[in-house]
Enzyme design. Sequence first.
Site: not given
Ligand SMILES: O=C(O)CCC(=O)c1ccccc1C(=O)O
Ligand SMILES: [Mg+2]
Length: 320
Positions: A131, A159, A188, A211, A233
């Site tokens: 992240k 991300d 992302e 995403d 997701k």
């Molecule tokens: O995608 C992954 O590897 C883990 C999950 C993750 O990052 C996530 C988990 C919960 C809410 C949002 C996110 C996201 O991708 O932003």
């Molecule tokens: Mg994401």
Amino acid sequence: MRRATLYRYQLPLVPGTVLRDRRVAEREGLLVQLRHGAAEGWGEVAPLPGFSAETLAEAQAAVQAGLRVWQAGGGFSGSGVPSADWGLSIALAELTGTLPEAADFTTVPLCHGDPDALFARLAGQPLAKMKVGLYEAVRDGMLVQLLLEALPDLHLRLDANRSWTPEKARQFARYVDPALRARIAFLEEPCRTPQASRAFAQESGIPTAWDESAREAGFRVQAEPGVTALVVKPMLLGSLAQVQARIREAQAAGLAVVISSSVESSLGLTQLARLAAWLTPGSATGLDTLSLMAAQLVRPWPGSALPLRPVADLQEVWSC
Ligand SMILES: O=C(O)CCC(=O)c1ccccc1C(=O)O
Ligand SMILES: [Mg+2]
């Protein structure tokens, strides 16, 4: 005879868990159990606060309406409530044997900012997700540079969850050697708008993955310069049929599809691992969120040391 039961769960999250700027102490949701003769199917319905539009109460009402139709001999009737449609349709897919058993449990490790912990964790890993955007963009850039330099076999998924202005995104990129950027599989949602993210991808050479943008009204899956992947997701998207359609569209457009967690319980995560083995083989999943939880639920994730809460510990809230 068709029978349906709903169970409510609450799972403590590890202290300090933050989802979209909020601290969250616990994850709540429902498990759906379907029975038809000797066949059984389970699904999870767990709107993610801060991400899902619906509340758990709204999801429960939608699932109950769908279950009454099914119980009376009908088929799956979508409600338009994503978590309800996902949970009910995947329970049906399990019941009918449509969801294959084979699972892909190798998932990309999810890391947050502490550099010392990161080196220990990532040494020897081919691919990890980090992240960014939680701290200064310059700090993120320096850390990514350091990791890619120190660990020559490592590839990264990043991300930013739409944290950056175009200027902040540029500051990040300034600290990452252009030669090392090839080992960033994607970033992302770097910027607040899709237009800015597209522009940043083209100017930096760091590919974007969609995403958040993919959940906005009017989003269309398409091949475009600088975009390499689509994060899916299911809990935020809808029924298995909708998830399959989205995956097919993205694959047809040449995008990599990454099945990703909405912080489901181990039951939901193991189903996502099965979905990925079935529909996105060869694309590493983003399911490394079980470590945010204090326990597993009903079904274990292989290798997890967390205690497993059996069905008997669950609170039954509704049946028909
Ligand atoms: O995608 C992954 O590897 C883990 C999950 C993750 O990052 C996530 C988990 C919960 C809410 C949002 C996110 C996201 O991708 O932003
Ligand atoms: Mg994401």
